[in-house]
Design a protein around this motif. Structure first.
Motif, PDB file in Angstrom:
ATOM      1  N   ALA A   1       5.046   2.827  -7.324  1.00 31.26           N
ATOM      2  CA  ALA A   1       6.218   2.036  -6.983  1.00 31.26           C
ATOM      3  C   ALA A   1       6.167   0.722  -7.748  1.00 31.26           C
ATOM      4  CB  ALA A   1       6.253   1.769  -5.477  1.00 31.26           C
ATOM      5  N   ARG A   2       7.299   0.340  -8.289  1.00 34.88           N
ATOM      6  CA  ARG A   2       7.399  -0.917  -9.037  1.00 34.88           C
ATOM      7  C   ARG A   2       8.363  -1.847  -8.319  1.00 34.88           C
ATOM      8  NH1 ARG A   2       8.209  -1.221 -15.432  1.00 34.88           N
ATOM      9  NH2 ARG A   2       5.993  -0.718 -15.266  1.00 34.88           N
ATOM     10  N   THR A   3       7.895  -3.064  -8.084  1.00 44.39           N
ATOM     11  CA  THR A   3       8.736  -4.034  -7.401  1.00 44.39           C
ATOM     12  C   THR A   3       9.682  -4.717  -8.391  1.00 44.39           C
ATOM     13  OG1 THR A   3       7.093  -5.772  -7.687  1.00 44.39           O
ATOM     14  CG2 THR A   3       6.956  -4.468  -5.665  1.00 44.39           C
TER      15      THR A   3
ATOM     16  N   THR B   1      12.166  -2.889  -1.557  1.00 38.65           N
ATOM     17  CA  THR B   1      11.258  -3.752  -2.313  1.00 38.65           C
ATOM     18  C   THR B   1      11.113  -3.273  -3.761  1.00 38.65           C
ATOM     19  OG1 THR B   1      10.006  -4.177  -0.291  1.00 38.65           O
ATOM     20  CG2 THR B   1       8.889  -4.655  -2.368  1.00 38.65           C
ATOM     21  N   PHE B   2      11.402  -1.989  -3.972  1.00 36.58           N
ATOM     22  CA  PHE B   2      11.101  -1.368  -5.252  1.00 36.58           C
ATOM     23  C   PHE B   2      12.360  -1.010  -6.039  1.00 36.58           C
ATOM     24  CE2 PHE B   2       7.010  -1.217  -3.502  1.00 36.58           C
ATOM     25  CZ  PHE B   2       7.058  -0.609  -2.263  1.00 36.58           C
ATOM     26  N   ASN B   3      12.300  -1.199  -7.339  1.00 37.22           N
ATOM     27  CA  ASN B   3      13.410  -0.741  -8.173  1.00 37.22           C
ATOM     28  C   ASN B   3      13.080   0.568  -8.879  1.00 37.22           C
ATOM     29  OD1 ASN B   3      11.662  -1.563 -10.179  1.00 37.22           O
ATOM     30  ND2 ASN B   3      12.974  -3.156 -10.986  1.00 37.22           N
ATOM     31  N   ARG B   4      11.817   0.951  -8.803  1.00 37.22           N
ATOM     32  CA  ARG B   4      11.405   2.236  -9.364  1.00 37.22           C
ATOM     33  C   ARG B   4      10.400   2.897  -8.437  1.00 37.22           C
ATOM     34  NH1 ARG B   4      10.371   1.393 -15.894  1.00 37.22           N
ATOM     35  NH2 ARG B   4      12.423   0.527 -16.381  1.00 37.22           N
ATOM     36  N   LEU B   5      10.591   4.179  -8.254  1.00 37.18           N
ATOM     37  CA  LEU B   5       9.669   4.999  -7.476  1.00 37.18           C
ATOM     38  C   LEU B   5       9.384   6.247  -8.292  1.00 37.18           C
ATOM     39  CD1 LEU B   5      11.586   4.726  -4.109  1.00 37.18           C
ATOM     40  CD2 LEU B   5       9.372   3.676  -4.566  1.00 37.18           C
TER      41      LEU B   5
ATOM     42  N   THR C   1       5.770  -5.592 -10.620  1.00 32.68           N
ATOM     43  CA  THR C   1       4.412  -5.304 -10.175  1.00 32.68           C
ATOM     44  C   THR C   1       4.325  -3.836  -9.801  1.00 32.68           C
ATOM     45  OG1 THR C   1       4.124  -7.545  -9.320  1.00 32.68           O
ATOM     46  CG2 THR C   1       2.594  -5.856  -8.532  1.00 32.68           C
ATOM     47  N   ASP C   2       3.319  -3.158 -10.321  1.00 35.57           N
ATOM     48  CA  ASP C   2       3.133  -1.736 -10.049  1.00 35.57           C
ATOM     49  C   ASP C   2       2.090  -1.513  -8.959  1.00 35.57           C
ATOM     50  OD1 ASP C   2       3.611  -0.731 -13.457  1.00 35.57           O
ATOM     51  OD2 ASP C   2       4.913  -0.389 -11.723  1.00 35.57           O
ATOM     52  N   TYR C   3       2.391  -0.551  -8.102  1.00 33.25           N
ATOM     53  CA  TYR C   3       1.447  -0.140  -7.077  1.00 33.25           C
ATOM     54  C   TYR C   3       1.274   1.370  -7.161  1.00 33.25           C
ATOM     55  CZ  TYR C   3       2.151  -4.776  -5.140  1.00 33.25           C
ATOM     56  OH  TYR C   3       2.214  -6.139  -4.973  1.00 33.25           O
ATOM     57  N   TRP C   4       0.037   1.803  -6.914  1.00 34.76           N
ATOM     58  CA  TRP C   4      -0.291   3.222  -6.972  1.00 34.76           C
ATOM     59  C   TRP C   4      -0.956   3.647  -5.663  1.00 34.76           C
ATOM     60  CZ3 TRP C   4       0.730   6.446 -11.135  1.00 34.76           C
ATOM     61  CH2 TRP C   4       1.130   5.823 -12.320  1.00 34.76           C
ATOM     62  N   GLY C   5      -0.694   4.882  -5.300  1.00 37.04           N
ATOM     63  CA  GLY C   5      -1.422   5.464  -4.194  1.00 37.04           C
ATOM     64  C   GLY C   5      -2.755   6.005  -4.671  1.00 37.04           C
ATOM     65  N   GLN C   6      -3.505   6.558  -3.733  1.00 36.26           N
ATOM     66  CA  GLN C   6      -4.856   7.025  -4.044  1.00 36.26           C
ATOM     67  C   GLN C   6      -4.864   8.440  -4.614  1.00 36.26           C
ATOM     68  OE1 GLN C   6      -3.467   7.223  -1.126  1.00 36.26           O
ATOM     69  NE2 GLN C   6      -3.989   9.256  -0.336  1.00 36.26           N
TER      70      GLN C   6
ATOM     71  N   GLN D   1       0.836  -1.198   0.000  1.00 34.85           N
ATOM     72  CA  GLN D   1       0.000   0.000   0.000  1.00 34.85           C
ATOM     73  C   GLN D   1       0.866   1.241   0.000  1.00 34.85           C
ATOM     74  OE1 GLN D   1      -2.594  -0.555   3.428  1.00 34.85           O
ATOM     75  NE2 GLN D   1      -4.187  -1.420   2.117  1.00 34.85           N
ATOM     76  N   LEU D   2       0.417   2.235  -0.739  1.00 35.32           N
ATOM     77  CA  LEU D   2       1.091   3.530  -0.804  1.00 35.32           C
ATOM     78  C   LEU D   2       0.083   4.591  -0.385  1.00 35.32           C
ATOM     79  CD1 LEU D   2       2.773   3.165  -4.320  1.00 35.32           C
ATOM     80  CD2 LEU D   2       3.821   2.727  -2.096  1.00 35.32           C
ATOM     81  N   VAL D   3       0.472   5.450   0.521  1.00 30.29           N
ATOM     82  CA  VAL D   3      -0.433   6.484   1.015  1.00 30.29           C
ATOM     83  C   VAL D   3       0.230   7.846   0.850  1.00 30.29           C
ATOM     84  CG1 VAL D   3      -1.749   7.363   2.977  1.00 30.29           C
ATOM     85  CG2 VAL D   3      -1.451   4.885   2.663  1.00 30.29           C
ATOM     86  N   GLU D   4      -0.396   8.682   0.009  1.00 28.25           N
ATOM     87  CA  GLU D   4       0.134  10.028  -0.217  1.00 28.25           C
ATOM     88  C   GLU D   4      -0.500  11.021   0.744  1.00 28.25           C
ATOM     89  OE1 GLU D   4      -0.498   8.518  -4.623  1.00 28.25           O
ATOM     90  OE2 GLU D   4      -1.628   8.496  -2.750  1.00 28.25           O
ATOM     91  N   SER D   5       0.225  12.091   0.980  1.00 21.10           N
ATOM     92  CA  SER D   5      -0.299  13.209   1.753  1.00 21.10           C
ATOM     93  C   SER D   5       0.503  14.451   1.405  1.00 21.10           C
ATOM     94  CB  SER D   5      -0.207  12.933   3.262  1.00 21.10           C
ATOM     95  OG  SER D   5       1.143  12.770   3.650  1.00 21.10           O
ATOM     96  N   GLY D   6       0.011  15.593   1.867  1.00 25.62           N
ATOM     97  CA  GLY D   6       0.754  16.833   1.678  1.00 25.62           C
ATOM     98  C   GLY D   6       0.190  17.773   0.634  1.00 25.62           C
TER      99      GLY D   6
END
Length: 115
Positions: free
Chosen positions: A96-98, A30-34, A102-107, A3-8
């Motif tokens: 973030a890509r593992t 865990t990630f090779n790309r952010l 595998t790609d994960y996105w925040g909200q 899970q990715l959680v953005e704020s700010g």
């Protein structure tokens, strides 16, 4: 499942600054790309800044104004945004890509720059 959680995000006047944060539920290793992406109304999502194999890269439109960084112990990726312009208004997403691609996105977090 990561899970990715953005704020700010928020409302800021042109010329102002904001710092976005993206907290991951897994180690940064865990990630090779952010990356940070943004999507303005009626436009496609675009890459703003990223870290790939430890190297930072930026869209031409934000070079010299935005800085991406990471805090490994805090499992957080930041996007420091300075000299904001009205055209920076968008929803900003963390991605973030593992290592197994595998790609994960925040909200997403809304950034609004008033002129």
């Amino acid at each position: 499942q990561v899970q990715l959680v953005e704020s700010g995000g928020g409302l800021v006047q042109a010329g102002g600054s904001l710092r976005l944060s993206c907290v991951a539920s897994a180690s940064i290793f865990t990630f090779n790309r952010l990356g940070w992406y943004r999507q303005a109304p009626g436009k496609q999502r675009e890459l703003v800044a990223g870290i790939t194999n430890g190297l930072a890269h930026y869209a031409d439109s934000v070079k010299g104004r935005f800085t991406i960084s990471k805090d490994i112990p805090k499992k957080t990726v930041y996007l420091q945004m300075n000299s904001l312009k009205s055209e920076d208004t968008a929803v900003y997403f963390c991605r973030a890509r593992t290592w197994d691609d595998t790609d994960y996105w925040g909200q997403g977090t809304q950034v609004t720059v008033s002129s």
